[in-house]
Design a protein around this motif. Structure first.
Motif, PDB file in Angstrom:
ATOM      1  N   LEU A  29       1.044  -0.935  -0.440  1.00  0.00           N
ATOM      2  CA  LEU A  29       0.237  -0.130   0.244  1.00  0.00           C
ATOM      3  C   LEU A  29       0.604   1.485  -0.105  1.00  0.00           C
ATOM      4  CD1 LEU A  29      -2.959  -0.828   2.213  1.00  0.00           C
ATOM      5  CD2 LEU A  29      -3.056  -0.902   0.414  1.00  0.00           C
ATOM      6  N   LYS A  30       1.784   0.602   0.630  1.00  0.00           N
ATOM      7  CA  LYS A  30       2.998   2.162   0.763  1.00  0.00           C
ATOM      8  C   LYS A  30       3.267   2.289  -0.729  1.00  0.00           C
ATOM      9  CE  LYS A  30       6.479   4.539   3.620  1.00  0.00           C
ATOM     10  NZ  LYS A  30       7.732   4.086   4.089  1.00  0.00           N
ATOM     11  N   SER A  31       4.272   1.369  -1.108  1.00  0.00           N
ATOM     12  CA  SER A  31       4.992   1.473  -2.598  1.00  0.00           C
ATOM     13  C   SER A  31       3.954   2.216  -3.550  1.00  0.00           C
ATOM     14  CB  SER A  31       4.979   0.415  -2.745  1.00  0.00           C
ATOM     15  OG  SER A  31       4.421  -0.620  -3.349  1.00  0.00           O
ATOM     16  N   THR A  32       1.907   2.734  -3.352  1.00  0.00           N
ATOM     17  CA  THR A  32       1.398   2.183  -4.822  1.00  0.00           C
ATOM     18  C   THR A  32       0.490   3.991  -3.902  1.00  0.00           C
ATOM     19  OG1 THR A  32      -0.072   0.831  -3.858  1.00  0.00           O
ATOM     20  CG2 THR A  32       1.235   0.429  -5.396  1.00  0.00           C
ATOM     21  N   SER A  33       1.571   4.756  -2.792  1.00  0.00           N
ATOM     22  CA  SER A  33       0.879   6.107  -2.267  1.00  0.00           C
ATOM     23  C   SER A  33      -0.375   5.406  -2.429  1.00  0.00           C
ATOM     24  CB  SER A  33       1.232   6.468  -3.858  1.00  0.00           C
ATOM     25  OG  SER A  33       2.711   7.013  -4.146  1.00  0.00           O
ATOM     26  N   VAL A  34      -0.780   4.416  -1.472  1.00  0.00           N
ATOM     27  CA  VAL A  34      -2.617   4.563  -0.461  1.00  0.00           C
ATOM     28  C   VAL A  34      -2.064   5.032   0.858  1.00  0.00           C
ATOM     29  CG1 VAL A  34      -3.870   3.171  -0.339  1.00  0.00           C
ATOM     30  CG2 VAL A  34      -3.229   2.465  -2.403  1.00  0.00           C
ATOM     31  N   VAL A  35      -1.089   4.858   0.539  1.00  0.00           N
ATOM     32  CA  VAL A  35      -0.789   5.011   2.179  1.00  0.00           C
ATOM     33  C   VAL A  35       0.803   5.869   2.843  1.00  0.00           C
ATOM     34  CG1 VAL A  35      -2.402   3.378   3.351  1.00  0.00           C
ATOM     35  CG2 VAL A  35       0.557   3.108   3.736  1.00  0.00           C
ATOM     36  N   SER A  36       0.612   6.419   4.215  1.00  0.00           N
ATOM     37  CA  SER A  36       1.709   6.772   4.271  1.00  0.00           C
ATOM     38  C   SER A  36       2.467   6.649   5.531  1.00  0.00           C
ATOM     39  CB  SER A  36       1.868   8.713   3.914  1.00  0.00           C
ATOM     40  OG  SER A  36       1.355   8.875   4.665  1.00  0.00           O
ATOM     41  N   ALA A  37       3.785   6.784   5.498  1.00  0.00           N
ATOM     42  CA  ALA A  37       4.228   5.854   6.698  1.00  0.00           C
ATOM     43  C   ALA A  37       4.805   7.215   7.684  1.00  0.00           C
ATOM     44  CB  ALA A  37       4.979   4.562   7.395  1.00  0.00           C
ATOM     45  N   HIS A  38       4.948   8.002   9.469  1.00  0.00           N
ATOM     46  CA  HIS A  38       5.346   8.687  10.037  1.00  0.00           C
ATOM     47  C   HIS A  38       5.754   8.004  11.449  1.00  0.00           C
ATOM     48  CE1 HIS A  38       3.767  11.598   7.181  1.00  0.00           C
ATOM     49  NE2 HIS A  38       2.417  10.927   6.893  1.00  0.00           N
ATOM     50  N   ARG A  39       6.443   8.780  11.623  1.00  0.00           N
ATOM     51  CA  ARG A  39       7.391   8.096  13.015  1.00  0.00           C
ATOM     52  C   ARG A  39       6.899   9.013  13.665  1.00  0.00           C
ATOM     53  NH1 ARG A  39      11.000   4.113  14.596  1.00  0.00           N
ATOM     54  NH2 ARG A  39      10.992   3.974  12.601  1.00  0.00           N
ATOM     55  N   ARG A  40       5.966   7.919  14.678  1.00  0.00           N
ATOM     56  CA  ARG A  40       5.993   8.874  16.216  1.00  0.00           C
ATOM     57  C   ARG A  40       6.728   8.182  17.691  1.00  0.00           C
ATOM     58  NH1 ARG A  40       0.112   9.569  17.589  1.00  0.00           N
ATOM     59  NH2 ARG A  40       0.330   9.981  20.241  1.00  0.00           N
ATOM     60  N   GLY A  41       7.702   8.772  17.952  1.00  0.00           N
ATOM     61  CA  GLY A  41       8.584   8.131  18.666  1.00  0.00           C
ATOM     62  C   GLY A  41       8.688   7.099  18.409  1.00  0.00           C
ATOM     63  N   ARG A  42       8.346   5.788  19.075  1.00  0.00           N
ATOM     64  CA  ARG A  42       9.540   4.353  18.202  1.00  0.00           C
ATOM     65  C   ARG A  42       8.244   4.094  17.415  1.00  0.00           C
ATOM     66  NH1 ARG A  42      10.651   0.757  23.376  1.00  0.00           N
ATOM     67  NH2 ARG A  42      10.519  -0.364  21.512  1.00  0.00           N
ATOM     68  N   GLU A  43       7.175   4.052  17.073  1.00  0.00           N
ATOM     69  CA  GLU A  43       6.020   4.222  16.396  1.00  0.00           C
ATOM     70  C   GLU A  43       5.787   4.295  14.797  1.00  0.00           C
ATOM     71  OE1 GLU A  43       2.735   1.892  19.469  1.00  0.00           O
ATOM     72  OE2 GLU A  43       2.674   4.207  18.120  1.00  0.00           O
ATOM     73  N   ILE A  44       5.597   3.516  13.739  1.00  0.00           N
ATOM     74  CA  ILE A  44       5.233   3.917  12.612  1.00  0.00           C
ATOM     75  C   ILE A  44       3.927   4.454  12.688  1.00  0.00           C
ATOM     76  CG2 ILE A  44       6.429   3.767  10.217  1.00  0.00           C
ATOM     77  CD1 ILE A  44       8.459   2.901  11.050  1.00  0.00           C
ATOM     78  N   ARG A  45       2.776   5.274  12.438  1.00  0.00           N
ATOM     79  CA  ARG A  45       1.789   5.658  12.103  1.00  0.00           C
ATOM     80  C   ARG A  45       1.337   5.297  10.815  1.00  0.00           C
ATOM     81  NH1 ARG A  45      -0.617   5.525  16.558  1.00  0.00           N
ATOM     82  NH2 ARG A  45      -2.340   6.407  15.348  1.00  0.00           N
ATOM     83  N   TYR A  46       0.651   4.545  10.049  1.00  0.00           N
ATOM     84  CA  TYR A  46       0.227   4.646   8.942  1.00  0.00           C
ATOM     85  C   TYR A  46      -0.890   5.307   8.735  1.00  0.00           C
ATOM     86  CZ  TYR A  46       3.836   1.273   7.994  1.00  0.00           C
ATOM     87  OH  TYR A  46       4.972  -0.073   7.921  1.00  0.00           O
ATOM     88  N   GLU A  47      -1.067   6.218   7.534  1.00  0.00           N
ATOM     89  CA  GLU A  47      -2.196   6.738   7.431  1.00  0.00           C
ATOM     90  C   GLU A  47      -2.691   6.693   5.618  1.00  0.00           C
ATOM     91  OE1 GLU A  47      -2.635  11.141   7.611  1.00  0.00           O
ATOM     92  OE2 GLU A  47      -0.548  11.360   7.469  1.00  0.00           O
ATOM     93  N   LEU A  48      -4.131   7.269   5.179  1.00  0.00           N
ATOM     94  CA  LEU A  48      -4.299   6.716   3.922  1.00  0.00           C
ATOM     95  C   LEU A  48      -4.307   7.964   3.366  1.00  0.00           C
ATOM     96  CD1 LEU A  48      -8.372   5.930   4.138  1.00  0.00           C
ATOM     97  CD2 LEU A  48      -6.348   4.482   3.044  1.00  0.00           C
ATOM     98  N   LEU A  49      -3.399   8.490   2.179  1.00  0.00           N
ATOM     99  CA  LEU A  49      -3.577   9.138   1.172  1.00  0.00           C
ATOM    100  C   LEU A  49      -3.837  10.134   0.585  1.00  0.00           C
ATOM    101  CD1 LEU A  49       0.082   8.320   0.211  1.00  0.00           C
ATOM    102  CD2 LEU A  49      -0.206  10.142   1.347  1.00  0.00           C
ATOM    103  N   ASP A  50      -4.955   9.594   0.833  1.00  0.00           N
ATOM    104  CA  ASP A  50      -6.346  10.332  -0.860  1.00  0.00           C
ATOM    105  C   ASP A  50      -7.610   9.377   0.058  1.00  0.00           C
ATOM    106  OD1 ASP A  50      -7.632  10.810  -2.605  1.00  0.00           O
ATOM    107  OD2 ASP A  50      -5.927  10.471  -4.007  1.00  0.00           O
ATOM    108  N   ASP A  51      -8.210   9.983   0.340  1.00  0.00           N
ATOM    109  CA  ASP A  51      -9.824   9.830  -0.002  1.00  0.00           C
ATOM    110  C   ASP A  51     -11.130   9.434  -0.835  1.00  0.00           C
ATOM    111  OD1 ASP A  51      -9.837  10.453   3.078  1.00  0.00           O
ATOM    112  OD2 ASP A  51     -11.436  11.881   2.997  1.00  0.00           O
ATOM    113  N   HIS A  52      -9.721   9.187  -2.363  1.00  0.00           N
ATOM    114  CA  HIS A  52     -10.373   8.646  -3.475  1.00  0.00           C
ATOM    115  C   HIS A  52     -10.510   7.342  -3.378  1.00  0.00           C
ATOM    116  CE1 HIS A  52     -10.103  13.273  -4.938  1.00  0.00           C
ATOM    117  NE2 HIS A  52     -11.007  12.860  -5.465  1.00  0.00           N
ATOM    118  N   LEU A  53      -9.646   6.704  -2.721  1.00  0.00           N
ATOM    119  CA  LEU A  53      -9.190   5.783  -3.001  1.00  0.00           C
ATOM    120  C   LEU A  53     -10.227   5.087  -1.978  1.00  0.00           C
ATOM    121  CD1 LEU A  53      -5.374   5.203  -2.927  1.00  0.00           C
ATOM    122  CD2 LEU A  53      -7.205   4.912  -4.489  1.00  0.00           C
TER     123      LEU A  53
END
Length: 123
Positions: free
Chosen positions: A85-109
Motif C-alpha cells: 500500500l505504501k509503494s503505490t501511495s495508498v498509505v503514508s508512514a510517519h514515525r512517532r516515537g518508536r512507532e510508525i503510524r500509517y494513514e491513508l493518503l487520499d480519500d478517493h481511494l
C-alpha cells in the motif's frame, strides 16, 4: 469449429449485442501512463487484507500493532501488505516515537474501497 465452441443458434428475438453501432463514437481514453497507474492502484487494492487495512485506516492513522489487533492476523503479514500500500501511495508512514503510524493518503481511494465493499455486499 472445435468441439465445445459452438454457440446457440440465433433465434432473432433479440438484437445481437456484438453488432457494431454505426453511430457509436470512440470514447477518449486517458494517456497510457495514467491507465497503467490506475491498474497499479487497483492491483494494490485487490487483496482482501489490504481492503481491510484501508477500511481500518478510514478512522485515522494506526500503527502496525493496532492493525494486527483489529484484523487478527500476524504482524509480518500486516507489514507486508502495508509495504504494498505504501509503494503505490495508498498509505503514508510517519514515525512517532518508536512507532510508525500509517494513514491513508487520499480519500478517493477510500471511496473506491467502500463502493466495492458495498457492491459486493449487495444481494
Amino acid at each position: 469449429m472445435e468441439p465445445g465452441t459452438e454457440f446457440p443458434a440465433d433465434t432473432g428475438s433479440a438484437a445481437d449485442v456484438h453488432d457494431p453501432d454505426p453511430d457509436a463514437a470512440a470514447v477518449p481514453l486517458p494517456p497510457q501512463h495514467v491507465l497503467s497507474a490506475a491498474g497499479e492502484l487497483l492491483r494494490a487494492l485487490s487483496a482482501p487484507l489490504r481492503i481491510a487495512i484501508v477500511l481500518q485506516l478510514r478512522e485515522g492513522p494506526r500503527c502496525v500493532h493496532e492493525l494486527v489487533d483489529a484484523l487478527g492476523v500476524a504482524q509480518p503479514l500486516v507489514s507486508q501488505h502495508l509495504r504494498v500500500l505504501k509503494s503505490t501511495s495508498v498509505v503514508s508512514a510517519h514515525r512517532r516515537g518508536r512507532e510508525i503510524r500509517y494513514e491513508l493518503l487520499d480519500d478517493h481511494l477510500l471511496h473506491i474501497v467502500e463502493a466495492a465493499v458495498g457492491h459486493a455486499g449487495e444481494e
